[in-house]
Design a protein around this motif. Structure first.
Motif, PDB file in Angstrom:
ATOM      1  N   ALA A 126       0.830  -1.212   0.000  1.00  0.00           N
ATOM      2  CA  ALA A 126       0.000   0.000   0.000  1.00  0.00           C
ATOM      3  C   ALA A 126       0.860   1.256   0.000  1.00  0.00           C
ATOM      4  N   ASN A 127       1.918   1.258   0.792  1.00  0.00           N
ATOM      5  CA  ASN A 127       2.795   2.433   0.840  1.00  0.00           C
ATOM      6  C   ASN A 127       3.428   2.701  -0.520  1.00  0.00           C
ATOM      7  N   THR A 128       3.868   1.620  -1.179  1.00  0.00           N
ATOM      8  CA  THR A 128       4.488   1.773  -2.499  1.00  0.00           C
ATOM      9  C   THR A 128       3.473   2.269  -3.520  1.00  0.00           C
ATOM     10  N   LEU A 129       2.283   1.707  -3.486  1.00  0.00           N
ATOM     11  CA  LEU A 129       1.251   2.098  -4.446  1.00  0.00           C
ATOM     12  C   LEU A 129       0.857   3.562  -4.277  1.00  0.00           C
ATOM     13  N   GLU A 130       0.720   4.002  -3.034  1.00  0.00           N
ATOM     14  CA  GLU A 130       0.327   5.398  -2.809  1.00  0.00           C
ATOM     15  C   GLU A 130       1.488   6.351  -3.099  1.00  0.00           C
ATOM     16  N   ARG A 131       2.693   5.978  -2.701  1.00  0.00           N
ATOM     17  CA  ARG A 131       3.850   6.850  -2.922  1.00  0.00           C
ATOM     18  C   ARG A 131       4.122   7.035  -4.415  1.00  0.00           C
ATOM     19  N   ARG A 132       3.932   5.957  -5.205  1.00  0.00           N
ATOM     20  CA  ARG A 132       4.168   6.043  -6.647  1.00  0.00           C
ATOM     21  C   ARG A 132       2.897   6.405  -7.414  1.00  0.00           C
ATOM     22  N   LEU A 133       1.843   6.776  -6.667  1.00  0.00           N
ATOM     23  CA  LEU A 133       0.610   7.338  -7.230  1.00  0.00           C
ATOM     24  C   LEU A 133      -0.161   6.343  -8.114  1.00  0.00           C
ATOM     25  N   PHE A 134      -0.094   5.058  -7.787  1.00  0.00           N
ATOM     26  CA  PHE A 134      -0.980   4.112  -8.455  1.00  0.00           C
ATOM     27  C   PHE A 134      -2.425   4.431  -8.076  1.00  0.00           C
ATOM     28  N   TYR A 135      -2.651   4.686  -6.796  1.00  0.00           N
ATOM     29  CA  TYR A 135      -3.962   5.177  -6.365  1.00  0.00           C
ATOM     30  C   TYR A 135      -3.789   5.951  -5.060  1.00  0.00           C
ATOM     31  N   ILE A 136      -4.740   6.841  -4.787  1.00  0.00           N
ATOM     32  CA  ILE A 136      -4.735   7.623  -3.550  1.00  0.00           C
ATOM     33  C   ILE A 136      -6.179   7.811  -3.096  1.00  0.00           C
ATOM     34  N   PRO A 137      -6.411   8.070  -1.806  1.00  0.00           N
ATOM     35  CA  PRO A 137      -7.774   8.344  -1.349  1.00  0.00           C
ATOM     36  C   PRO A 137      -8.339   9.575  -2.051  1.00  0.00           C
ATOM     37  N   SER A 138      -9.597   9.495  -2.458  1.00  0.00           N
ATOM     38  CA  SER A 138     -10.243  10.644  -3.106  1.00  0.00           C
ATOM     39  C   SER A 138     -10.429  11.786  -2.106  1.00  0.00           C
ATOM     40  N   PHE A 139     -10.375  13.021  -2.615  1.00  0.00           N
ATOM     41  CA  PHE A 139     -10.623  14.220  -1.806  1.00  0.00           C
ATOM     42  C   PHE A 139      -9.693  14.257  -0.586  1.00  0.00           C
ATOM     43  N   LYS A 140      -8.446  13.901  -0.834  1.00  0.00           N
ATOM     44  CA  LYS A 140      -7.472  13.720   0.247  1.00  0.00           C
ATOM     45  C   LYS A 140      -7.287  14.986   1.078  1.00  0.00           C
ATOM     46  N   ILE A 141      -7.292  16.165   0.431  1.00  0.00           N
ATOM     47  CA  ILE A 141      -7.048  17.397   1.182  1.00  0.00           C
ATOM     48  C   ILE A 141      -8.204  17.723   2.117  1.00  0.00           C
ATOM     49  N   TYR A 142      -9.351  17.081   1.892  1.00  0.00           N
ATOM     50  CA  TYR A 142     -10.496  17.245   2.799  1.00  0.00           C
ATOM     51  C   TYR A 142     -10.678  16.012   3.694  1.00  0.00           C
ATOM     52  N   ARG A 143      -9.582  15.273   3.897  1.00  0.00           N
ATOM     53  CA  ARG A 143      -9.546  14.081   4.745  1.00  0.00           C
ATOM     54  C   ARG A 143     -10.246  12.877   4.123  1.00  0.00           C
ATOM     55  N   GLY A 144     -10.675  13.002   2.880  1.00  0.00           N
ATOM     56  CA  GLY A 144     -11.181  11.855   2.132  1.00  0.00           C
ATOM     57  C   GLY A 144     -12.550  11.376   2.573  1.00  0.00           C
ATOM     58  N   GLY A 147     -14.139   4.543   1.132  1.00  0.00           N
ATOM     59  CA  GLY A 147     -14.653   3.780   0.000  1.00  0.00           C
ATOM     60  C   GLY A 147     -14.550   4.472  -1.339  1.00  0.00           C
ATOM     61  N   LEU A 148     -13.836   5.603  -1.418  1.00  0.00           N
ATOM     62  CA  LEU A 148     -13.657   6.305  -2.688  1.00  0.00           C
ATOM     63  C   LEU A 148     -12.166   6.533  -2.919  1.00  0.00           C
ATOM     64  N   TYR A 149     -11.676   6.183  -4.130  1.00  0.00           N
ATOM     65  CA  TYR A 149     -10.247   6.293  -4.449  1.00  0.00           C
ATOM     66  C   TYR A 149     -10.058   6.873  -5.844  1.00  0.00           C
ATOM     67  N   ASP A 150      -8.938   7.567  -6.019  1.00  0.00           N
ATOM     68  CA  ASP A 150      -8.531   8.074  -7.328  1.00  0.00           C
ATOM     69  C   ASP A 150      -7.367   7.235  -7.844  1.00  0.00           C
ATOM     70  N   TYR A 151      -7.397   6.927  -9.131  1.00  0.00           N
ATOM     71  CA  TYR A 151      -6.257   6.267  -9.775  1.00  0.00           C
ATOM     72  C   TYR A 151      -5.308   7.341 -10.309  1.00  0.00           C
ATOM     73  N   GLY A 152      -4.021   7.224  -9.962  1.00  0.00           N
ATOM     74  CA  GLY A 152      -3.019   8.129 -10.501  1.00  0.00           C
ATOM     75  C   GLY A 152      -2.527   7.641 -11.851  1.00  0.00           C
ATOM     76  N   PRO A 153      -1.514   8.319 -12.438  1.00  0.00           N
ATOM     77  CA  PRO A 153      -1.057   7.959 -13.798  1.00  0.00           C
ATOM     78  C   PRO A 153      -0.700   6.477 -13.983  1.00  0.00           C
ATOM     79  N   PRO A 154       0.158   5.864 -13.124  1.00  0.00           N
ATOM     80  CA  PRO A 154       0.452   4.443 -13.367  1.00  0.00           C
ATOM     81  C   PRO A 154      -0.751   3.551 -13.111  1.00  0.00           C
ATOM     82  N   GLY A 155      -1.595   3.918 -12.136  1.00  0.00           N
ATOM     83  CA  GLY A 155      -2.804   3.128 -11.878  1.00  0.00           C
ATOM     84  C   GLY A 155      -3.765   3.170 -13.049  1.00  0.00           C
TER      85      GLY A 155
END
Length: 733
Positions: A126-144, A147-155
């Motif tokens: 999980a740490n690797t996936l989030e650090r390399r932006l495979f996916y991250i919690p949606s609306f992260k700056i609002y504490r998310g 059950g909602l996630y955003d896929y980053g470029p590699p994801g």
């Protein structure tokens, strides 16, 4: 690299003896010493059940010996006897600890020589996936939002590659008809399908705070924690808990509530008592249009869009069966307590197939292509008897009736091939058959492709024979016949069911509801109609459920006639059955992440480097291009290679940073990039393969074609390795 799931059974001797308390202190010590010195051959393979029984015996022996030591001390026995008894007690405790370690190794799923726990492994992934932006919690700056996630470029790239291969493997190879339907669905559609009334999970509430939990999850967690963390429970209790886990999906609300009370399960956060389980509908409700008069829902699956379009798709296919329609799209489920990252979310991507087939002929013309496949299957009989999944040839499963029919078996085989091609470990994948009461009443047979990850066995694909339920339900609700025809080469004399409603009598009895009742009567199948005729003849009236009115009505003998007549017919009209493979794309991708992840030491040996061993098919970036040093002539060569890669349609990335080549390799290994082209000359370059770290040297103008050949599956890396000069200088850190 050793998998963290590998189970290693220690060869440490396990005590099979019980120590009985003897009246004589001296004879007890001698007997005990003799017993301890007797050699006990180690078991060939200790099972969880045998270890639990041995541990129970050893706990009893430790308790007994402890009592003996205390008795010796109380009676002021000679020091030699007390010391001998204490030594024996310590040896028993050591043996008990050995058994506990072996048992813990088995129940936690980890090898005895592997210190990496499931939780630590999961966190590393999980740490690797989030650090390399495979996916991250949606609306992260609002504490998310749970059950909602955003896929980053590699994801996004991995997901796109998985879906592209899904289209190739199923839609293109099976000549399927692809559709794309709206996410917002009118209530009437989902009322007909049964989702409005029955698409529920059982929920319990904290009686003081009102916090909601899924009832089956609480029971499942309790059983798993008890099995993995409480080593003192008996073998019988462990078997009971395993049986609960095996049949959990079969539990009614009452059975779930009874088990929660029996085991004393309380709210995990507050330790408050819980309410009785009750159903909660999982669909997101909305309204269509500004008036709010047209209720609707965000679709919980994509399948209904295919069913309601059956008539047009059947016509588009030349009025021929069998045929399949497919759809990829978003689905929405208002999960009670989302958890487990990408495995249980509120918005997700489904890829679903509806294969329409004649219910009287469920053979498949391409079945022979999969008949010889053999993989882990878990039939319901084995589940109910507490056995494990076993390798079964697919042809045997179909011929013996374990799998209901050839078409269902064919799609099970195709799903197996799809998942293994993606990179799913076939040893950690099984096909589990639904239990009898787990299936819908109309289903002929259902199987789930389950993949093992750090969370346990996860359902990722469902393959179900849904019979004709869906098309019949929409026919009844809409009044539009969703049927197929079989034209006969020559007329056939058939006995045909004839239902003739007496509309005058029905009109007097039901007035404005006459049309609904007539349509329901005419839609009866032969068994329903003949049963009604028999009851009318014996009782004069019968209770009849009209689904469009959602109530029973009283039908009297004078309101219709039911008979069978012999007729010459030129065609047969029937409602097709449907075989439905349904793929949870996010779940498949997460399991792929875990199955592909491993670590290896750096060249200096001072750190562990993360690697994703994605097959080229799904890797987010297929290739990287590295000028060895910052130099204009090398940069120009890199640009030439990049242009060739673009022409070939190969996703790639150029890294011209001044970082050492070893660190650049490590960065791309962590993204799962299978190949790296290093520009260290103007005429030739090296190509490095990720997992072996082997390198070959090729001419600049060959680099793109060599990489493309492996990515497209035209050649293997082993073939390439044997065809080009090797480059032995490994510049990694």
């Amino acid at each position: 690299m050793r998998s963290f799931f590998t189970i290693i059974t220690s060869s440490t001797s396990i005590g099979h003896h019980l120590f009985s308390r003897l009246s004589s202190r001296r004879s007890h010590s001698v007997s005990l010493n003799l017993t301890l010195n007797r050699h006990t051959p180690p078991p060939m393979a200790a099972t969880e059940e045998s270890l639990r029984r041995n541990l129970a015996e050893m706990l009893s022996a430790v308790d007994s010996q402890g009592s003996s030591v205390r008795a010796l001390k109380a009676s002021k026995a000679p020091k030699t006897e007390i010391d001998a008894a204490i030594e024996a007690l310590n040896r028993l405790k050591l043996e008990k600890s050995s058994i506990e370690r072996q048992l813990q190794s088995i129940v936690s799923g980890n090898g005895a020589d592997n210190s990496v726990t499931r939780e630590a492994f999961r966190q590393a992934v999980a740490n690797t996936l989030e650090r390399r932006l495979f996916y991250i919690p949606s609306f992260k700056i609002y504490r998310g939002v749970a059950g909602l996630y955003d896929y980053g470029p590699p994801g996004c790239a991995v997901k796109s590659n998985v879906l592209s291969f899904w289209r190739q493997h199923f839609v293109l190879e099976e000549d399927m008809l692809e559709v794309d339907c709206p996410c917002v669905t009118p209530e009437v559609v989902l009322k007909a399908s049964g989702h409005v009334d029955k698409f529920t999970d059982l929920m319990v509430k904290d009686e003081k705070t009102g916090t909601c939990y899924r009832a089956d999850h609480l029971l499942k967690d309790f059983c798993k924690d008890k099995l993995e963390k409480d080593l003192s429970i008996s073998a019988e209790k462990a078997a009971e808990l395993k049986q609960v886990l095996a049949t959990l999906d079969d539990f009614s609300a009452e059975e779930l509530g009874a088990k929660i009370k029996e085991y004393g399960i309380i709210a995990p956060d507050t330790k408050n008592p819980l309410s009785d389980p009750y159903p909660f509908n999982l669909m997101f409700q909305t309204s269509i249009g500004p008036s709010g008069l047209t209720p609707g829902y965000m679709r919980p699956e994509t399948a209904q869009g295919i069913f309601v379009n059956f008539k047009d798709l059947y016509y588009y296919n030349g009025n021929k069966l069998p045929f399949a329609a497919a759809q990829i799209g978003q689905a929405f489920r208002n999960e009670i307590s989302p958890r487990q990252g990408l495995l249980r979310v509120r918005e997700f991507t489904l890829a679903e197939i509806e294969h329409f087939v004649d219910p009287e002929d469920k053979s498949h013309p391409k079945y022979s292509e999969v008949v010889n496949l053999e993989f882990l299957m878990f039939p319901r009989e084995e589940q109910m008897s507490g056995q494990s999944a076993r390798n079964i040839p697919l042809g045997e499963a179909v011929s013996k009736g374990i799998v209901n029919n050839q078409t269902l078996g064919y799609f099970i085989g195709r799903v197996y091939l799809f998942l293994t091609r993606l990179g799913i470990d076939k040893k950690r994948m099984r096909f589990r058959q639904h239990l009898a009461n787990e299936m819908a009443h109309y289903a002929a047979d259902c199987w789930d492709a389950e993949i093992e990850c750090s969370y346990g066995w996860i359902e990722c694909v469902g393959i179900a024979d849904r019979s004709a339920f869906d098309l019949k339900a929409h026919t009844d609700r809409s009044g539009v016949a969703l049927v197929a025809q079989e034209k006969f080469l020559e007329p056939k004399e058939l006995e045909e069911l004839v239902i003739v409603p007496v509309k005058k009598e029905l009109g007097l009895a039901f007035r404005g509801n006459q049309k609904n009742v007539v349509e329901a009567l005419e839609a009866m199948n032969e068994k329903e109609a003949m049963d009604m005729k028999a009851e009318l003849e014996s009782k004069g009236e019968v209770e009849f459920y009209v689904c469009t009115l959602e109530k029973n009505v009283c039908i009297k003998k004078n309101m219709l006639s039911i008979s069978k007549e012999k007729k010459k017919v030129h065609h047969r009209v029937f409602t097709p059955s449907v075989i439905e493979p349904s793929f949870g794309i996010g779940r498949i991708i997460y399991c792929l992440y875990e199955h592909s992840f491993y670590t290896r030491p750096s060249k200096a040996g001072d750190e562990q480097l993360n690697v994703f061993r994605f097959p080229p098919l799904v890797a987010p970036i297929k290739c990287t291009v590295f000028p060895l040093v910052q130099c204009q002539k090398y940069d120009e060569v890199a640009k030439v290679i990049s242009k060739s890669l673009k022409v070939a349609g190969i996703s790639h990335k150029i890294d011209i940073t001044g970082t050492s080549i070893g660190k650049r390799y490590a960065r791309t290994d962590e993204l799962g990039v299978p190949f790296a082209i290093t520009v260290d000359k103007t005429s030739s370059v090296t190509i490095r393969e990720r997992d072996s770290k082997d390198q070959i040297r090729v001419n600049v103008d060959e680099a793109a074609s060599v990489v493309n050949a492996v990515i497209d599956g035209q050649r293997t890396w082993e073939d390439i390795w044997s065809s080009y000069p090797h480059h032995s200088e490994e510049c990694e850190e």
